[in-house]
Design a protein around this motif. Structure first.
Motif, PDB file in Angstrom:
ATOM      1  N   TYR A 165      28.103  -6.812  -8.807  1.00  0.00           N
ATOM      2  CA  TYR A 165      27.380  -6.115  -7.754  1.00  0.00           C
ATOM      3  C   TYR A 165      27.317  -6.906  -6.914  1.00  0.00           C
ATOM      4  O   TYR A 165      27.279  -8.213  -6.791  1.00  0.00           O
ATOM      5  CB  TYR A 165      26.011  -5.782  -8.494  1.00  0.00           C
ATOM      6  N   SER A 190      23.964  -2.764 -12.369  1.00  0.00           N
ATOM      7  CA  SER A 190      23.602  -2.644 -13.834  1.00  0.00           C
ATOM      8  C   SER A 190      24.083  -3.820 -14.566  1.00  0.00           C
ATOM      9  O   SER A 190      24.754  -4.605 -13.994  1.00  0.00           O
ATOM     10  CB  SER A 190      24.798  -1.445 -14.130  1.00  0.00           C
ATOM     11  N   HIS A 191      23.740  -3.680 -15.906  1.00  0.00           N
ATOM     12  CA  HIS A 191      24.339  -4.837 -16.712  1.00  0.00           C
ATOM     13  C   HIS A 191      24.744  -4.334 -18.013  1.00  0.00           C
ATOM     14  O   HIS A 191      24.358  -3.328 -18.696  1.00  0.00           O
ATOM     15  CB  HIS A 191      23.054  -5.650 -17.123  1.00  0.00           C
ATOM     16  N   GLU A 212      29.458  -1.442  -6.707  1.00  0.00           N
ATOM     17  CA  GLU A 212      29.366  -2.015  -8.158  1.00  0.00           C
ATOM     18  C   GLU A 212      30.672  -1.860  -8.618  1.00  0.00           C
ATOM     19  O   GLU A 212      31.278  -0.746  -8.411  1.00  0.00           O
ATOM     20  CB  GLU A 212      28.363  -1.210  -8.937  1.00  0.00           C
ATOM     21  N   GLN A 269      32.706  -1.903 -12.448  1.00  0.00           N
ATOM     22  CA  GLN A 269      32.543  -1.790 -13.865  1.00  0.00           C
ATOM     23  C   GLN A 269      33.893  -2.159 -14.592  1.00  0.00           C
ATOM     24  O   GLN A 269      35.092  -1.508 -14.151  1.00  0.00           O
ATOM     25  CB  GLN A 269      32.159  -0.619 -14.541  1.00  0.00           C
TER      26      GLN A 269
END
Length: 389
Positions: free
Chosen positions: A130, A261-262, A300, A302
């Motif tokens: 992020y 997010s994690h 972000e 992913q």
């Protein structure tokens, strides 16, 4: 037109917090091993409590490391020097329970073994990176202020400026946002472990003057900003005596303070063949370069992997409504210039070095130290050019 306002809070902890003691021990052991054996496989877990440190996990290596010695030296450097704290480097017991990495996992990670010939991911999982342009570090403001307060607590303790402090401590910062941008600091919370002979009012005044006001810019505060220091009135019992500490329990402190997010996996104690760590670093690198390129104000990224498989099963980019270029174009650019296979990440970020102890406290991101290669923005120009900005 109405202005949308909201509050967001993030916390940090000092290196003397019991969970961070555990993280730092785990990463110190990793450093000691990877310094001698770059082909090591390390998954080291640590538990600390009153008078005791327990080291467990799966480690495969060709070298010998004095693990109890590493544990004690790490505890000493953090600042637990006296048995009066219920935990100190000279008298604590150190127990070890170490096995080899599972051969079933190893054949999926090692080159030319298993079903695929390339080095595969050490586990399945999802990782996030992020970035946001609200601070020079391209990090969220609440977590950056919280980390700086924690580092300041450690600094004034170690240099003797506030000699009543002990190693344990927590910080928390609430920022008020307006239309998605930081407006002001609303609340600062600090819990600082201290010697028993300091009065609360004196401690509060000293911490406000020597810690908070040295970190939080004056222009970000106003007459309504609250400072809550040791709100119980006393914090003498702390560290591993006050709370059991374990590796991997501060994953939000380690990342973005709750923004973004994690994926769930922790970082500390894991060598870079574990994509929990290396792919999270790479995802941050990509997100930071995208924001630095001016493609978006927030980003972000992913990545997701299958155990034993080199290429990620998915790559996602989210501009959170702030993008200045089509997401599909940027995703294609990212695919062209970045290689997300574990071996490629390790080589690109130069991760086979003893650099991990320094990551264990005060966050893995937003740092300017040279070993934090994933924080470089050297690809921003290429991304900007290819995106046509």
């Amino acid at each position: 037109m109405s202005k949308e306002r909201f509050f967001f809070t993030s916390e940090s902890v000092t290196e003397g917090h019991p969970d961070k003691v555990a993280d730092t021990i785990s990463d110190s052991i990793l450093d000691a091993i990877i310094r001698e054996d770059k082909n090591c496989r390390v998954a080291c877990e640590t538990l600390v409590t009153t008078g005791l440190a327990v080291i467990a996990g799966e480690i495969s290596t060709s070298c010998y490391v004095d693990m109890p010695g590493v544990v004690r030296e790490t505890i000493r450097e953090i600042g637990y020097h006296s048995s009066q704290m219920g935990f100190d480097w000279q008298t604590c017991s150190v127990l070890t329970s170490i096995d080899h990495q599972s051969l079933d996992i190893a054949q999926g990670v090692n080159t030319d073994e298993g079903l695929f010939k390339e080095q595969g991911a050490g586990d399945q999982g999802l990782m996030f990176g992020y970035a946001t342009d609200e601070t020079p570090e391209l990090m969220p403001m609440p977590i950056m202020f919280a980390h700086k307060l924690s580092r300041r607590l450690a600094k004034v303790r170690k240099n003797g400026s506030l000699d009543f402090l002990r190693p344990d401590g927590k910080t928390q910062v609430t920022v008020e946002y307006e239309n998605g941008s930081p407006l002001r600091v609303d609340t600062v919370v600090i819990a600082a472990q201290h010697k028993p002979d300091i009065a609360h009012e004196e401690l509060k005044e000293e911490i406000i003057e020597e810690v908070i006001k040295k970190v939080i810019p004056k222009e970000m505060t106003d007459g309504d900003t609250r400072y809550l220091v040791n709100a119980t009135g006393k914090f003498v019992i702390g560290g591993p005596m006050g709370d059991c500490g374990m590796t991997g329990r501060k994953i939000i402190v380690d990342t973005y303070g709750g923004q973004g997010s994690h994926g769930g996996g922790c970082f500390s104690g894991k060598d870079p063949s574990k994509v929990d760590r290396s792919a999270s670093y790479m995802a941050r690198h990509v997100a930071k370069n995208i924001v630095a390129a001016g493609v978006s104000k927030k980003c972000e990224v992913q990545l997701a992997y299958a155990i034993g498989v080199a290429k990620p099963v998915s790559v996602m980019i989210d501009f959170m409504g702030t993008g200045k270029a089509p997401k599909e174009r940027v995703l294609k650019i990212v695919d062209e210039i970045f290689d997300f296979r574990p071996a490629a990440i390790i080589e690109y970020l130069d991760l086979l070095r003893p650099i991990y102890k320094n990551t264990a406290a005060y966050g893995h991101f937003g740092r300017v130290e040279p070993e934090f290669t994933w924080e470089k923005t050297d690809m921003a120009g290429i991304i900007r050019e290819k995106a046509g900005l």
